[in-house]
Structure formats: structure tokens, C-alpha cells
Design a protein around this motif. Sequence first.
Motif: not given
Length: 186
Positions: A117-124, A151-157, A170-173
Motif C-alpha cells: 500500500p501507499v501508506i503504512h501504519i505501523a503499531v508498536v 523499516i526506516t522512514g517511507p520508501s526512498r531511492t 514501497g509506501p510513500s508515507r
Amino acid sequence: MSPLFDTFKARAEAVSAEVHRFATSNQARDFILGFLRDEHVADAHEARAVWARGSLLEGVDCRRLAEQTPGLTFTVTRDAAERSKIGISQMEWAIADTGTLVTDAAPVERRLVSSLPVIHIAVVPTSAIEADMPAVLARIHPSQSGYISMITGPSRTADIERVLTIGIHGPSRLVIVFVDELGRNR
């Protein structure tokens, strides 16, 4: 606040993650459901949300919750994750000094909802914040963890013409939801 949480929050926000903290599971679930409404989750292609089960859902009637939230499903498949705007999953640990989330992603559901998905909500669980990588690695048991994901932050390259691009792989948010009452008995 705790020093580990404060450090994690600063480091994660420095790489464009959004960090929230709640005392109770009910507050965290209410935040997530409000977030889904604000993001206009609906039963339409690429407007759905898919939620991989975790301890935040213990004691929750997921069927009723899905009926009250059109577009939300707890049935995680590749197709459901690809068609969803938002994926929600639970992480086992957080690393304060890098703002990194760590999970045993051997269950394919966790990988699907955290990467497609575009947005990932991670519960910790807030109690799962460790100071650094060695502290987390000391808690991981290779015989019980088949696929560790960090995972460190939104997907970036910056592979494409050396221009930083968010969300290509991966997710942008990335929205991180810490819950104080989760994992107290760890």
C-alpha cells in the motif's frame, strides 16, 4: 515522556515518518480509524485499507469493525494489499538511535501490508523501544525468526538519475503508532 521514545521520535521524523503515542489500545484504535476516515478509505480500488492482525486487535470484533468502516478488510492477500491505499501491521521492536522499526516478517501478511500500500501504519508497543541495533539483535532469536525486516522512514531511492524519490519501492508515507499498554507483560 521517555528518553528512548523522544530519541526514536526525533530520528524517525528526521526521515519523514510520522510518530504518534497513545496510552491505551482504545486510543490507538480510535486514532487509526479516524486516520482511515481522514484518508477517505472506501470500498473502491486503491482506496481500501488492509489490517494484519496483531495484539492491538485482541478482543476486537473485526467483522463488526469492517462493517462500520467500508473498505477495511482483515483478510490479507496479495491482491487485497495491492488494491489498498493503507496497510496496517504490528512491529516487534523499535531502534531509538536510528528511528528504525523491526519485525519478524516471516508471516507473509506482514510483508504485504507493510510494502504494497501507499501508506503504512505501523503499531508498536512503547515498551519495545531499544536503544540501538545491538540491543534489538540480542532479543532476536534466529531459530524463531525466519525473516527479519527493518523499516526506516517511507520508501526512498536515489537510484534514478541520483534524484531522491519517495515511494518507488514501497509506501510513500509511514505512520508509526506507539501504544503504552501493549506488551507490558514482556
